[in-house]
Design an enzyme around this catalytic site. Structure first.
Site, PDB file in Angstrom:
ATOM      1  N   GLU A 197      -3.715  15.007   2.754  1.00  0.00           N
ATOM      2  CA  GLU A 197      -4.239  14.260   1.610  1.00  0.00           C
ATOM      3  C   GLU A 197      -4.619  15.213   0.470  1.00  0.00           C
ATOM      4  O   GLU A 197      -4.447  14.894  -0.708  1.00  0.00           O
ATOM      5  CB  GLU A 197      -5.464  13.437   2.013  1.00  0.00           C
ATOM      6  CG  GLU A 197      -5.149  12.253   2.903  1.00  0.00           C
ATOM      7  CD  GLU A 197      -4.058  11.359   2.343  1.00  0.00           C
ATOM      8  OE1 GLU A 197      -4.021  11.141   1.135  1.00  0.00           O
ATOM      9  OE2 GLU A 197      -3.236  10.894   3.145  1.00  0.00           O
ATOM     10  N   HIS A 207       1.041  11.996  -6.112  1.00  0.00           N
ATOM     11  CA  HIS A 207       0.313  12.188  -4.853  1.00  0.00           C
ATOM     12  C   HIS A 207       1.237  11.983  -3.648  1.00  0.00           C
ATOM     13  O   HIS A 207       1.303  12.819  -2.744  1.00  0.00           O
ATOM     14  CB  HIS A 207      -0.869  11.216  -4.804  1.00  0.00           C
ATOM     15  CG  HIS A 207      -1.573  11.185  -3.497  1.00  0.00           C
ATOM     16  ND1 HIS A 207      -2.751  11.878  -3.273  1.00  0.00           N
ATOM     17  CD2 HIS A 207      -1.281  10.566  -2.330  1.00  0.00           C
ATOM     18  CE1 HIS A 207      -3.142  11.678  -2.023  1.00  0.00           C
ATOM     19  NE2 HIS A 207      -2.272  10.876  -1.430  1.00  0.00           N
ATOM     20  N   GLU A 208       1.969  10.885  -3.643  1.00  0.00           N
ATOM     21  CA  GLU A 208       2.829  10.577  -2.498  1.00  0.00           C
ATOM     22  C   GLU A 208       3.929  11.625  -2.333  1.00  0.00           C
ATOM     23  O   GLU A 208       4.250  12.031  -1.224  1.00  0.00           O
ATOM     24  CB  GLU A 208       3.462   9.186  -2.654  1.00  0.00           C
ATOM     25  CG  GLU A 208       2.465   8.031  -2.662  1.00  0.00           C
ATOM     26  CD  GLU A 208       1.578   7.982  -1.425  1.00  0.00           C
ATOM     27  OE1 GLU A 208       1.992   8.469  -0.355  1.00  0.00           O
ATOM     28  OE2 GLU A 208       0.454   7.460  -1.536  1.00  0.00           O
ATOM     29  N   HIS A 245       0.845  -1.195   0.000  1.00  0.00           N
ATOM     30  CA  HIS A 245       0.000   0.000   0.000  1.00  0.00           C
ATOM     31  C   HIS A 245       0.886   1.253   0.000  1.00  0.00           C
ATOM     32  O   HIS A 245       1.750   1.418   0.873  1.00  0.00           O
ATOM     33  CB  HIS A 245      -0.886  -0.019   1.239  1.00  0.00           C
ATOM     34  CG  HIS A 245      -1.918   1.048   1.219  1.00  0.00           C
ATOM     35  ND1 HIS A 245      -3.153   0.859   0.626  1.00  0.00           N
ATOM     36  CD2 HIS A 245      -1.895   2.316   1.670  1.00  0.00           C
ATOM     37  CE1 HIS A 245      -3.843   1.973   0.733  1.00  0.00           C
ATOM     38  NE2 HIS A 245      -3.108   2.868   1.359  1.00  0.00           N
ATOM     39  N   ALA A 246       0.677   2.129  -0.992  1.00  0.00           N
ATOM     40  CA  ALA A 246       1.573   3.267  -1.164  1.00  0.00           C
ATOM     41  C   ALA A 246       1.536   4.216   0.037  1.00  0.00           C
ATOM     42  O   ALA A 246       0.480   4.523   0.559  1.00  0.00           O
ATOM     43  CB  ALA A 246       1.186   4.043  -2.423  1.00  0.00           C
ATOM     44  N   TYR A 272     -11.633  13.037   5.415  1.00  0.00           N
ATOM     45  CA  TYR A 272     -11.683  12.640   4.006  1.00  0.00           C
ATOM     46  C   TYR A 272     -12.626  13.542   3.221  1.00  0.00           C
ATOM     47  O   TYR A 272     -12.411  13.834   2.055  1.00  0.00           O
ATOM     48  CB  TYR A 272     -12.113  11.171   3.881  1.00  0.00           C
ATOM     49  CG  TYR A 272     -11.245  10.233   4.687  1.00  0.00           C
ATOM     50  CD1 TYR A 272      -9.925   9.991   4.300  1.00  0.00           C
ATOM     51  CD2 TYR A 272     -11.715   9.629   5.844  1.00  0.00           C
ATOM     52  CE1 TYR A 272      -9.117   9.145   5.041  1.00  0.00           C
ATOM     53  CE2 TYR A 272     -10.907   8.779   6.592  1.00  0.00           C
ATOM     54  CZ  TYR A 272      -9.615   8.540   6.192  1.00  0.00           C
ATOM     55  OH  TYR A 272      -8.813   7.703   6.927  1.00  0.00           O
ATOM     56  N   HIS A 327     -13.995   2.286   9.860  1.00  0.00           N
ATOM     57  CA  HIS A 327     -13.699   3.426  10.725  1.00  0.00           C
ATOM     58  C   HIS A 327     -14.598   3.519  11.944  1.00  0.00           C
ATOM     59  O   HIS A 327     -14.264   4.224  12.899  1.00  0.00           O
ATOM     60  CB  HIS A 327     -13.761   4.719   9.907  1.00  0.00           C
ATOM     61  CG  HIS A 327     -12.775   4.728   8.778  1.00  0.00           C
ATOM     62  ND1 HIS A 327     -12.902   3.895   7.673  1.00  0.00           N
ATOM     63  CD2 HIS A 327     -11.630   5.425   8.589  1.00  0.00           C
ATOM     64  CE1 HIS A 327     -11.883   4.097   6.853  1.00  0.00           C
ATOM     65  NE2 HIS A 327     -11.101   5.021   7.380  1.00  0.00           N
ATOM     66  N   HIS A 335       3.001  14.558  -0.326  1.00  0.00           N
ATOM     67  CA  HIS A 335       3.216  14.402   1.119  1.00  0.00           C
ATOM     68  C   HIS A 335       4.662  14.715   1.482  1.00  0.00           C
ATOM     69  O   HIS A 335       4.943  15.428   2.440  1.00  0.00           O
ATOM     70  CB  HIS A 335       2.924  12.963   1.542  1.00  0.00           C
ATOM     71  CG  HIS A 335       1.481  12.573   1.483  1.00  0.00           C
ATOM     72  ND1 HIS A 335       0.490  13.322   2.075  1.00  0.00           N
ATOM     73  CD2 HIS A 335       0.867  11.502   0.937  1.00  0.00           C
ATOM     74  CE1 HIS A 335      -0.683  12.711   1.885  1.00  0.00           C
ATOM     75  NE2 HIS A 335      -0.480  11.617   1.181  1.00  0.00           N
TER      76      HIS A 335
HETATM   77 ZN   LIG Z   1      -2.046  10.338   0.562  1.00  0.00          ZN
END
Ligand SMILES: [Zn+2]
Length: 622
Positions: free
Chosen positions: A410, A382-383, A352-353, A520, A510, A386
């Site tokens: 995010e 995307h990563e 999982h990235a 989110y 969750h 971060h």
């Molecule tokens: Zn992310």
């Protein structure tokens, strides 16, 4: 597409169960007794400094152990990572409880903010009574365990776990089979119902001991405004989005009715099991059922990447160049040496990235099992979002090394991913010519099925929990209230009878795991607001979904200003730095999807739009 940074407080919020374990185990000093001497401002300052230094050191240790565990899974690395995490969480819980001692003191702004962050780091406040603390811990662990072990067994010796069920939900077009696994999965949460009820009582008790009205109010207090004002904010944002969502809903319902017949009502809520996802939170999997005939954009990035024979590192270099084109410095050499880019052949890893900042300074890494696909190309961008965020705030004090609120991290990654447009692909030499914008409908619709369809669900989970925590939803109506909210916001409904014997909220991770969900929703809104603001700065005048900020030093500068602030200022300050607005604004989503909205309205002409009381005919309005 998530990042599992071990920031100082973010980790406390995510690792809830051990969080409570530690609080049960630690000596209780939360409630200041009358005999205790009143603390001074100077003591408060020393306390905060010590907490910050200690948590920073523990976070680095936990990151190292976590990295080794995620890239080399064995029983030993798992035990070591859990231990390091427990030490961090335990310290965090202790500081959160001790911080209450300094309530009411007039502190310098930075010290006051840090004190507040220490207190808000908790997601679950265990009550002071050790027995109750132990009980809430046990309940939390039991519920998460039940979820993790959850299986549906259609036949005696044939059981399906969530992964298998997810695949069926995504790929099956057999309505009876879909309903069967949907109903099956919703049985796993039935035993959680009494546990959850007791869990809520105890969690609320702990939150009250820390000075909050209830657990939901504690969660909402993280947003730099009064908890009730934040709840109103969320409602306001939804009101901005609803017309667009209703259009998408009407169109998808019509297409599903063409496929499945009368099981899909012409004008009521969509059956919850037909949207390609257990929670109807992402409709991407039904794209093939609803796509317009002109959906093909005329190029296939995956095929292009394959043809170019790009290896994983070269794909990441594209991501890095995106950021250097904005004026950011290149990634440190250690990033290239220490990241995990491909799935090793000889050992287990977590594929999982995720993006990491091991030392909370400059030891940035990503962990991904990269394949040459369009999806991974997007995930890389995307990563790295971060990573560049993490590096930008690394000069701030330890407690401020995080995003402006839990939706921002995010959102930044996704903002960058929104800039992967055909024009961008042309500029970086992967595509010869950008297709005509008339080819964009397929792309926009698939993006809407993912991001727009998610929004009401992103809202509903905590709408339910906030009301459960504040007592306006009682255990007698847990399930009815859940479906009432899901129908009201998402326009979906179960097609099999539900009752208070069931506990359908518990069939979403969750809830049993007690992870707040509003982040989110916020991230989904903020990314479009960031994208619109930065695109404008970059001088893009075309349709918003065709804007890329690639190459714009001006947009980069604006982005960097916000990133550098980290958590040192309130999120409206951070938002203003990037967008000039102090309020979240969902109209950016409407701008982004404007061409799709126009198209949807044409498709929906004469067809029913809305459900229940919101129902109408598309031609009768606008
Ligand atoms: Zn992310």
């Amino acid at each position: 597409m998530r990042q599992t940074r071990i920031a100082l407080l973010a980790s406390l919020a995510s690792a809830l169960l051990s969080n409570a374990i530690s609080s049960a185990a630690m000596p209780e000093k939360a409630a200041p007794s009358a005999r205790e001497k009143a603390p001074t401002v100077a003591e408060a300052k020393v306390f905060v400094a010590e907490a910050e230094a200690n948590l920073l050191a523990l976070a680095v240790e936990a990151s190292r152990a976590g990295w080794v565990h995620s890239t080399y899974i064995t029983d030993d690395t798992e035990a070591l990572a859990a231990k390091a995490n427990e030490r961090l969480i335990s310290a965090g819980v202790e500081y959160a409880k001790k911080a209450v001692r300094y309530d009411g003191l007039k502190l310098e702004p930075d010290v006051a903010r840090k004190m507040k962050l220490l207190k808000l780091g908790l997601t679950l406040a265990a009550p002071a009574d050790p027995k109750e603390a132990e009980e809430v811990t046990r309940l939390g662990a039991a519920m998460e365990g039940e979820y993790g072990k959850g299986k549906y067994c259609p036949e005696k010796d044939k059981c399906l776990d969530l992964e298998e069920i997810t695949k069926i939900m995504a790929e099956s077009r057999d309505a009876a089979q879909l309903l069967d696994v949907w109903r099956g999965w919703h049985t796993i949460s039935i035993p959680m119902r009494p546990q959850y009820q007791r869990f809520v009582e105890l969690a609320n008790k702990g939150a009250r001991e820390l000075g909050f009205k209830d657990s939901g109010a504690m969660w909402r207090s993280k947003y730099d405004m009064p908890p009730d004002a934040f709840a109103k904010e969320v409602d306001r944002l939804w009101a901005q989005l609803k017309p667009l969502y209703v259009s998408l809903h009407a169109y998808v319902r019509w297409k599903l009715r063409e496929k499945y017949g009368d099981v899909v009502p012409a004008n009521g809520p969509i059956p919850a099991h037909l949207l390609g996802n257990m929670w109807a939170q992402d409709w991407s999997n039904v794209f093939d059922l609803v796509k317009p005939p002109e959906a093909d954009p005329g190029f296939d990035l995956t095929k292009i990447l394959e043809a170019k024979k790009l290896d994983a590192k070269e794909m990441v270099r594209f991501g890095e160049r995106f950021f250097t084109s904005l004026g950011f410095g290149p990634l440190p050499e250690s990033f290239w040496e220490r990241s995990l880019f491909v799935k090793p052949r000889d050992r287990e890893v977590v594929c999982h990235a995720s993006a990491w900042d091991i030392d909370n300074v400059n030891d940035l890494r990503i962990k991904m099992c990269i394949r040459p696909t369009a999806e991974d190309f997007t995930t890389i961008h995307h990563e790295l979002g971060h990573n560049f965020y993490q590096r930008a705030y690394n000069t701030k004090p330890g407690l401020f090394r995080d995003s402006a609120n839990d939706g921002f991290h995010e959102a930044v990654g996704d903002t960058i991913a929104l800039s992967i447009t055909p024009e961008y692909l042309v500029k970086i030499g992967l595509l010869e010519k950008a297709p005509d914008p008339s080819k964009d409908l397929g792309l926009l619709l698939s993006r809407a099925l993912e991001k727009l369809a998610f929004l009401p669900f992103g809202l509903v989970v905590d709408q339910w929990r906030w009301k459960v925590f504040d007592g306006s939803i009682t255990p007698a109506t847990y399930n009815a209230a859940w479906w009432d909210l899901r129908t009201r916001y998402q326009g979906i409904a179960p097609t099999v009878t539900r009752s208070e014997e069931d506990f359908d909220p518990g069939a979403k991770y969750h809830v049993p795991a007690n992870v707040p969900y509003t982040r989110y929703f916020l991230a989904a809104i903020l990314q479009f607001q960031f994208h619109r603001a930065l695109s404008k700065t970059a001088g893009c005048t075309g349709p918003l979904h065709r804007c890329s900020i690639y190459g714009s030093k001006e947009a980069g500068k604006k982005l960097d200003t916000m990133l550098q602030m980290g958590l040192s200022r309130s999120w409206p300050d951070a938002l203003e730095a990037i967008s000039g607005q102090r309020e979240m604004d969902a109209t950016a989503i409407r701008d982004y999807f404007a061409p799709l909205q126009k198209w949807l309205d044409e498709q929906n002409k004469g067809k029913p739009v809305g459900w229940g009381q919101a129902q109408r005919l598309a031609s009768s309005t606008e």
